[in-house]
Every structure is written in structure tokens, then in C-alpha cells.
Design an enzyme around this catalytic site. Structure first.
Site, PDB file in Angstrom:
ATOM      1  N   ASP A 306       2.716  -1.186  -1.655  1.00  0.00           N
ATOM      2  CA  ASP A 306       1.478  -0.450  -1.864  1.00  0.00           C
ATOM      3  C   ASP A 306       0.366  -1.267  -1.201  1.00  0.00           C
ATOM      4  O   ASP A 306       0.541  -2.464  -0.943  1.00  0.00           O
ATOM      5  CB  ASP A 306       1.218  -0.300  -3.365  1.00  0.00           C
ATOM      6  N   ASP A 495       1.225  -2.242  -7.923  1.00  0.00           N
ATOM      7  CA  ASP A 495       0.494  -2.781  -9.084  1.00  0.00           C
ATOM      8  C   ASP A 495      -0.139  -1.713  -9.958  1.00  0.00           C
ATOM      9  O   ASP A 495      -0.443  -1.975 -11.114  1.00  0.00           O
ATOM     10  CB  ASP A 495      -0.609  -3.736  -8.604  1.00  0.00           C
ATOM     11  N   ASP A 499       1.860   3.625  -9.089  1.00  0.00           N
ATOM     12  CA  ASP A 499       3.046   3.010  -8.473  1.00  0.00           C
ATOM     13  C   ASP A 499       4.259   3.023  -9.397  1.00  0.00           C
ATOM     14  O   ASP A 499       5.380   2.784  -8.944  1.00  0.00           O
ATOM     15  CB  ASP A 499       2.753   1.564  -8.077  1.00  0.00           C
TER      16      ASP A 499
END
Length: 604
Positions: A306, A495, A499
Site C-alpha cells: 500500500d 496499514d 487494507d
């Protein structure tokens, strides 16, 4: 009452002493043989029952070799060899328990150091309460040498905090007003006043304990990988023992070979290695929930990341101030910051802090009005200043929105300029990606919901092979599922709450747990407890070291056993000596497995 391995070992040892006294003290070898035979029969029957239960569930292990060795030595009258095998088997289990306790010591120490007490301030009064009773917004006093009871932020004071139990970092971290403090860290110097931002149950330390408790009970698939060797190893042992019997015409030779074919090295090696590796990870601020995750991470082919909060710091900072005609950069910045100082929005705070850092004097405003989802307006020196989205600040169709995060400014309806913002890369990001390339993980990608232009620019700066932008959580899952078999196992690092689904979908999910969401941490297989992306490379290195040691331990046991079986086929090694040598093999395998507690130097 179920006896522990240690209690069983003491019992078997006591029986051995009794048999020795009967044989050599009173000259009653028959009675000694009867005692040993009864003990051997009890252990054999219990092992058979356990073996049948495993076979019902499809677990075909190598316990049958141990059972056959005990029965064979008793059948040929070599009951002292049977006794040594019994001591070896139970002793091996006891040694495994000790090794697990040793390897788990780092994990269990966290439970022992859980914060239990807090000092709450009520005016000038200090009230001692349980950590579980702390509420959000309580003001707490933390004295030197005390544990921080909950996550919070410093209101008053300066000190150094030891966060090693959480992050694995041994160097104390300096804390001052406004800095975040984590539960479980130790205040080493000055007095601190802290406002609680989370309850004890939701704080970082309790999350870590919860994750570790999840990790303790699953040794992972590779622990059972030893059973892949079980059938061929068992066949080899029986074939060699049968050949020895056929060549010598002596059934004792059959027993001699099987005595050194004990399965203990296969049974003990992998679990000890994996628990050791998990303990090493914990010491380095990395919580691995299952041993299965270690094997997958060690063989990973793809790493997906990410962007915001993972590759970047998650904090927007001013990139450029772009004034329109008839305005200067300082004027645009001054007007924008003067208005934005009235907002708590992250973009507003970033612009205000940037202006103050550059010694821009802010102007007093009035008639401040916030338009939700659009921006802020206020009167500045009798002029209406609007700051926010382009459609909110001006109707001028000639002004086109930028393809990056920006805050636009107008004065009395006239477009004055814009301030662009960007999320800064973590200082360790590029180094981490380079280290993963050095570890031969070459298929790396960034999966982000950010705009394509921003994502590609950052991806190019980092050096990613692939960049996918404008992705919803479902799109990220689709990208992972679309990977081909030769690109797996696939690891996802993230995080945020968004996600969590893709972390669960990936073969291995790694959550940045220091500042990330609880949902991400709970969905992930591995949690990085320190705010340092380079720990991802550390986790890969630990996983590879652990898997390597586990395989080495299993193979060392197999090859030594086969070598001894070949020697025993000649009759040179009596069964009793062979049984003693098996204990040496067990010890070698377990000690080798404990090498997983240390390994290559990790990235700092």
C-alpha cells in the site's frame, strides 16, 4: 491426571533404577526384565493409541518405528536397550519442552511486563488506579522507571522512553510535548504528564499480547513437513533392518537396526526451529502469528505495498506554492494559513505549520465558516478569502484542477493561487525495496487508491516494477488473486482499515502496526510493531534463516540415522549402544534447531 513429559521421564528413570537394583543388587534379572517389559508395554500401547488417532486424521508419522524398536528389543530379550529407548523418547520430549520454553522466553516476558497501574491526575491530586480503569482523555502522571499504562500524548515534560519491548529498538526514544507514547514502554528519565488517547484494552501493548497469544498455538505447516519424510524413511528403515536379519539369520540384528531408526530427530527438529524463529522475530519488533507464515514468507515471490502510511509517512506536507498573476507566493501562503489556522483538518494543519516554519506572520480572521467537504472561508483584512477545493473558491472555468492533492485560494472571488501537498516517503522506503531486491524478491508492486499521476511518480522514485492506482479495496484483492502460481507466495504490506481485506487475501499479510489500524493488525499474519518499513526485509531474512535451519535439522537427523543403520547392519553396534547414540542424535538436532534464535545481521 495427565503427566507432563518431565514427570514421565522421572517415572521411567525411577523404573530403570528399580530394574538395575533388581538385576545387579539382588541378582534377579528375570524380575528386572518383567519390570522393564511392563513399562515398555504401557508406553508402547499409549503410543499405538496416539498413532491410530493421528492416522484417522490422515497424519502418517514415524512413531511406528519407535513402537517397532521397543517391541523388537523386548522380543529378543534385549530389555535394557528397550529401557534406553524409552528414556530416549521421553527424554527427547522433555528436551523439546525445554527448547520451546527457551525459544519462547522473549514472547512470555511481554506477558510478565504488562502495565497494571496508572496515576490519574484530578486537579492537584494524584489517584492510583488500575490501568484497565483509565479512560480516554484522562491525564496521567508517569514517573521515572514506570511503565506507560496506555497509549497517549505528552502534555508536559521531557524524557526518554525505552520502547524495546514493543519495537525491538534498544535505543531510548526522546519524548517531549506533543509526542505520542506507547503503552508498555518504560519512562527512563523525567516526569511526564500524558493525556490518554486509548484505553488499556485498545492500547499498543495489549494488541501485541493478543497477537502473541494467537501465535503461540500454531507451529505451522512445515512442522508437519517432517512427516513428508516419514513414509520413505520408515520404508528405508524396515528394508535395511529386514536385509540385516536376512543376511545374519539373527533377529537381534533386526532390532539393532531399528533402535537407531528412532523418529525423534524428525519429530523435534522443525517445531523447535520455528518457535525459535518466532522468538527471534519478537525480539526485533516483528510478531509472527503462525509458523506457516514463516514458510510462505521465506519462499515469497511477490511483494505488494500500500502507499499511504506504508511506503509514505502518512502526513501531508506542502510541496509547492503556485501563485496566480498579481500575487506572490508569500501572499498566497499567508492568506491560506491565516484562514486554515481555524481548522483541524490535516491539510489545514499542514499549510499552517508550513507557514509558521517559514516565518510567515498569520493574520487574525473573523466570520470563519467551514463548508463541509469543500473548504473554509473567512474575512481577512476585510477581504473574503476562501481556501479549499477549486469549485468552492472560484467559478473561473479557465482554471483547471491539478492531478495532485492541492488547496486552492481566492480573494473576493478572484483566483489567487494554490498550494500543492504531497505525502513524503519514509526515509527507509527506497532502502527497504533495494534490500528486498537483494533478497531476490524481484516482483514488487504498489497497490494504492491514490491518483495515478501521484502513484506513478512515487513508484518511479522508489523503483517499483508495477504501479496500480485508483484502486478500491476490492480492486486490490483482484490484483492479488490474479497473480500466477509462479508469482506466489504473494505478500501484501499495508496499514489502514481499507487494507484489512487484502491482507487477509494475500498468502502473507504484513501490517504496519505501530500507527496502523487494529483491523489491519488483526487481519495480518505478521505485524511490524515499530514504525519502520525496513522491518519487512528483516522479517523475510528471519523467515529464510528459520526455514533453512528447520530443513537442516530434519536432514541432519535423517542422514545420521541412515548412516547408523548401515553400520548396525554389520552388528558392530549393540542395541544398547545404538539406543544411547540416538539420544546424541536428538540433542544434536535440537541444538541445531536453536540456531534459528540467531542468524544473519538484520537491517538497522
Amino acid at each position: 491426571m495427565i503427566m507432563t513429559h518431565k514427570q514421565k521421564l522421572i517415572t521411567i528413570f525411577g523404573i530403570a533404577i528399580l530394574a538395575a537394583i533388581l538385576q545387579w543388587g539382588f541378582g534377579l534379572p528375570l524380575y528386572a526384565q518383567i519390570v522393564v517389559t511392563i513399562a515398555g508395554a504401557v508406553v508402547t500401547i499409549s503410543m499405538l493409541i496416539e498413532m491410530i488417532k493421528k492416522m484417522i486424521h490422515g497424519d502418517f508419522g514415524v512413531d511406528i518405528l519407535a513402537v517397532t524398536a521397543i517391541v523388537a528389543t523386548l522380543a529378543v530379550g534385549d530389555y535394557w536397550a528397550s529401557m534406553i529407548i524409552l528414556l530416549m523418547l521421553i527424554g527427547g520430549d522433555s528436551l523439546e519442552d525445554y527448547a520451546n520454553r527457551k525459544a519462547n522466553s522473549e514472547l512470555k516476558s511481554l506477558l510478565d511486563n504488562s502495565p497494571e497501574q496508572a496515576h490519574r491526575l484530578n486537579g492537584d491530586q494524584v489517584e492510583d488506579i488500575k490501568a484497565d480503569s483509565v479512560k480516554v482523555d484522562d491525564v496521567l502522571l508517569i514517573r521515572p522507571g514506570e511503565l506507560v499504562p496506555v497509549d497517549g500524548r505528552v502534555l508536559e515534560g521531557d524524557s526518554s522512553l525505552d520502547e524495546s519491548s514493543l519495537t525491538g529498538e534498544s535505543v531510548p526514544v526522546e519524548k517531549t510535548v506533543g509526542d505520542q507514547v506507547l503503552s508498555g514502554s518504560v519512562n527512563t528519565e523525567g516526569m511526564l504528564k500524558v493525556v490518554a488517547e486509548r484505553t488499556a484494552a485498545n492500547s499498543q501493548y495489549q494488541q501485541l499480547i493478543h497477537l502473541i497469544q494467537q501465535a503461540e498455538n500454531d507451529p505451522g505447516r512445515f512442522v508437519r513437513l517432517a512427516d513428508r519424510y516419514a513414509i520413505p524413511f520408515t520404508i528405508v528403515a524396515y528394508v535395511l533392518a529386514g536385509i540385516a536379519w536376512w543376511m545374519s539369520k539373527d533377529p537381534v540384528r533386526f532390532a539393532q537396526v531399528l533402535v537407531v531408526a528412532s523418529p525423534c530427530p524428525l519429530i523435534l527438529a522443525a517445531p523447535v526451529a520455528f518457535v525459535s524463529g518466532m522468538g527471534r522475530s519478537s525480539r526485533n519488533g516483528i510478531v509472527v502469528k503462525t509458523g506457516d507464515s514463516i514458510e510462505k514468507l521465506a519462499t515469497a515471490k511477490t511483494m505488494a505495498f500500500d502507499k499511504t502510511g506504508t511506503l509514505t509517512q502518512g502526513n501531508l506536507t506542502v510541496d509547492q506554492v503556485k501563485p496566480a498573476d498579481h500575487f506572490t507566493s508569500d501572499e498566497v501562503l499567508q492568506l491560506a494559513a491565516s484562514v486554515e489556522q481555524n481548522s483541524g483538518h490535516v491539510i489545514a494543519q499542514s499549510i499552517t505549520n508550513y507557514a509558521l516554519d517559514h516565518q510567515i506572520k498569520l493574520i487574525t480572521t473573523n466570520e470563519v465558516k467551514e463548508v463541509t467537504g469543500n473548504g473554509l472561508q473567512a474575512m481577512v483584512n476585510d477581504h473574503l478569502v476562501k481556501v479549499g477545493k477549486l469549485i468552492f473558491v472560484t467559478d473561473d472555468q479557465a482554471i483547471k484542477p491539478l492531478n495532485q492533492t492541492a488547496s486552492y485560494v481566492s480573494v473576493d472571488g478572484q483566483y489567487a493561487g494554490c498550494i500543492t501537498l504531497e505525502d513524503q516517503l519514509r526515509p527507509e522506503t527506497i532502502r527497504t525495496i533495494s534490500e528486498l531486491h537483494q533478497l531476490k524478491i524481484n516482483n514488487q508492486m504498489m497497490l494504492t487508491g491514490d491518483q495515478e499521476e501521484t502513484a506513478k511518480r512515487i513508484g518511479q522514485e522508489i523503483g517499483f516494477d508495477q504501479v496500480a492506482a485508483n484502486l478500491l479495496p476490492a480492486d486490490k484483492i483482484s490484483r492479488i488473486k490474479a497473480l500466477t502460481p509462479d508469482q506466489r507466495p504473494a505478500v501484501m504490506v499495508g496499514d489502514g482499515v481499507n487494507d484489512a481485506p487484502v491482507l487477509k487475501t494475500a498468502d502473507v499479510g504484513i501490517a504496519m502496526g505501530a500507527r496502523g489500524s487494529t483491523a489491519a493488525s488483526e487481519s495480518a499474519d505478521i505485524v511490524i510493531m515499530t514504525d519502520n518499513l525496513e522491518k519487512v526485509a528483516s522479517a523475510v531474512l528471519i523467515a529464510r534463516d528459520t526455514l533453512k535451519v528447520a530443513k537442516q535439522s530434519v536432514l541432519i537427523g535423517i542422514f545420521i540415522c541412515i548412516g547408523l543403520m548401515l553400520i548396525c547392519m554389520t552388528g558392530w553396534i549393540p542395541a544398547i549402544i545404538g539406543a544411547l547414540l540416538q539420544e546424541v542424535i536428538d540433542t544434536v538436532c535440537i541444538l541445531w534447531s536453536l540456531k534459528a534464535r540467531t542468524g544473519q545481521k538484520l537491517p538497522a
